[in-house]
Design an enzyme around this catalytic site. Sequence first.
Site, PDB file in Angstrom:
ATOM      1  N   ASP A 123      32.007  80.061 -13.478  1.00 44.05           N
ATOM      2  CA  ASP A 123      30.564  80.265 -13.515  1.00 44.05           C
ATOM      3  C   ASP A 123      29.795  78.965 -13.522  1.00 44.05           C
ATOM      4  OD1 ASP A 123      31.581  79.791 -16.119  1.00 44.05           O
ATOM      5  OD2 ASP A 123      29.629  80.335 -16.911  1.00 44.05           O
ATOM      6  N   GLU A 124      28.533  79.089 -13.164  1.00 42.57           N
ATOM      7  CA  GLU A 124      27.542  78.024 -13.265  1.00 42.57           C
ATOM      8  C   GLU A 124      27.929  76.729 -12.552  1.00 42.57           C
ATOM      9  OE1 GLU A 124      25.152  79.294 -17.282  1.00 42.57           O
ATOM     10  OE2 GLU A 124      26.584  77.660 -17.437  1.00 42.57           O
TER      11      GLU A 124
END
Length: 863
Positions: A526-527
Amino acid sequence: MKYLFIFFLNIFSVCSSHTAPKQTQAQEVRVADRIEPNNLSLTWGVLEEKYLGKNQTLSVLTFKNEGKAPMPASGWSLYFHSTPSFKPKEGNAEVKVESINGDFLRMSPTSNFKQLAPGATAKIEFVAAGQIVNESRAPRGFYLVWDDNKTKGYTLENYAIIKPAMNQIGWVEPKDIYAQNSSIKDIPAEKLTKIFPSPAQYKETGQAFTLTAAIPVVADNAFQKEAALLAVYLETIFGQKPAVKATGTMGKAIRLQKKAGLGPEAYELTVSPQEIVISATTPAGAFYGTQSLKTLLPASALAKKQTSVAVAGVQVKDAPRFGHRAFMLDVARNFHQKKEVLKLLDLMALYKLNVFHFHLNDDEGWRIEIPGLPELTQVGGRRGHSLDEKNFLQPSYGSGPDVENVTGSGFYTRADFIEILKYARDRHIKVIPEVETPGHARAAIKSMDARYDRLMKEGKKAEAEQYMLRDVNDKSVYRSVQYFNDNVINVALPSTYTFLEKVTDELLSMYKEAGAPIQTIHFGGDEVPNGVWEKSPVVQELMAKNADLKNVDDLWYYFFGKLNTMLKKRNLYLSGWEEVGLRKVRTNGRLSYVANPDFVKDNVHVDVWNNLGSNIDLAYRMANAGYKVVLTNVSHFYMDLAYQKAYDENGLYWGGYLDVDKPFYFIPFDYMQSMRVNEDNKPITSNAAYAGKEQLKPSARTNIVGLQAPLWSEMILSPERLEYMLLPKLLGLAERAWAPDPAWATKPTSTQSKAAYVQDWSEFVNVLGKRELPRLNYYAGGFSYRIPTVGATTQNGKVVANAQLPGMTIRYTTDETVPTVKSKVYSGPISEKGTVKLAAFDVAGRSSRITTVENGQGNLGGE
């Protein structure tokens, strides 16, 4: 990610006032004569919200020289943690602030800073974008470094944060809490269900069993381990361990017996005056039967050694609603000792949680020993003041300059991890290790840089490059959500996959030695910020050779495709955060995410946390597309969020506020109906935000494999704080993951369902207040759970009060002193005028924060 790290301390401007006589810049202070760091105190506080009518906050940082030597006008720096946009006001600023990386900043004096004489103070005001709801947004972790020895940092122990004098932010008030608690009924303890989480079928017979240490535990061969663990627990009650015997033993006994045809985690429990019988098909089912027996015992049995305990007569048939009942612990941001991990496993087992998601690395730390890669823990597992991060990482989250700080530094040895795996295995808890990639990987990247430097100095170029995680010629520019510009693994490097295979195989070796099951490894995902990989020569070379890689976005699918293949070869499936199963789509310049069909048929599991804004329905979209989804909704399960919108309430609030009720009223198959308040904790009065959103298809319900509660550790610096954030709200997750779907969840807005919810909610908080939290005062050494603040208001000139958890005792004072266990017990409206202070106390004498009510003036004070 899981955690959008959105600081509101943004743009700082500085103006100052000195109470000391001005000194000339030319004055020099000898090293021997300058202030001792312990004599420099700092105080920070909010002065005004909505400053100048804008969404910004006026605050002040006060320097005070409490020593006998001056604070020099130059020759020093203060290191601390806040947002990189922390800047002084343009003009004659006395300090300048530079961003180092992440949330790590350095403040140093300009020529306008004047020497601070003994006894003098200097006030520096700041203007910060956004509102400061609680202390989590305060600058922190200040330490001093002198220019003549830049390798040494001195922690400023004398740092205080001052609570604002006025409620300018809309904090919850005692009257609001009183209103929230007003529907809760006090239910007599004897009428409460005596097993928790709530069983599928439960009946009391009124025929109790008298349990003593002389009563043996008789078990089939398949259940001997479960019997042994039960006997160990009973020893804590009686001071003597009951005998564990094989089937065939006659007479009164606790019997664990095999019964065909029950589910993989199902059990039956019957208590009669002659015996206690736990029937199950599997060891897991037998184990959960023993956990139900534990909660069936009165909590008072743990308070002191017993000679006998009356066990209520019951007939129970039980099985879990979801097969994946998970708790996630982050040990990367701040480290947690093995002892606390084992204690948490005991807690999970008691409440029938069966998946421990172990977040082992992130930007700020790598926490597990990997044989052959010592730098991962020598460098990535330690934090302290460093000019180059060659030996350890920079401080994070206020961990300070000392590399021996036990929250900033620490890791689990191979032996530690194997011990944790065995402990979890014996309690039927699966441990899913998370190796965060390709983003949130700064600790791993810096560790492999250190390894590279070491081996290059030894002339071992090929070996040095074997596990490199970044392209040394990469000129890409980016900032992660946590403000790092060097935290993403380069997925075009062959050495990246060599590294991940090495880590995977070493983990599998530990599981094998522990005899612990493993079906998956969580690889994060993620991210990853925009700008990553765009100017990497090795990326450009890979894309030129691979027609499927048309832009850097395609590298995402390339990376997780290779990881998926690697795991398949090892008979594992891939787990990750939601982005692992998403594909970027750009339409008319607008970016959106859709379920990626590439991995649907590969049993990829995704933990979906984001149900905010346009992503309200993301979990359902992914489940409808065929992904196996673990509901990890930030709105209802993020344990690190503050319980209340109150300045004194610890915890983050970027995703809202999370009290014990939110996990309890979560409706897994229709969770939009569970979104009663927005991120500012204000009631949602319109369903317009849900219009056009995708609902879960009945055929996709089987793709919702379970629920998960994560605890991120940015603000957690002690076991006591960890347990406070976790309990009692984790029990709401336990109830919802195990217990049958409640009747009120079908049509939650109907009058009948609302009444049924109020009844169920009352029963739940009564069970917590009268049975489970008193038990947790002693269980596994005792837990420092949160005691809810008292609700209070004035009615007809009197103060009335209530508590969220019946069973807690409310005590009060009217002389402005703090209530203690010896203060008056609240039993009805308080007629005394003036300041009334109230607190809730548990049976062990621990108390809540203070609630203050002004009676007679018409105003209610803060907590």
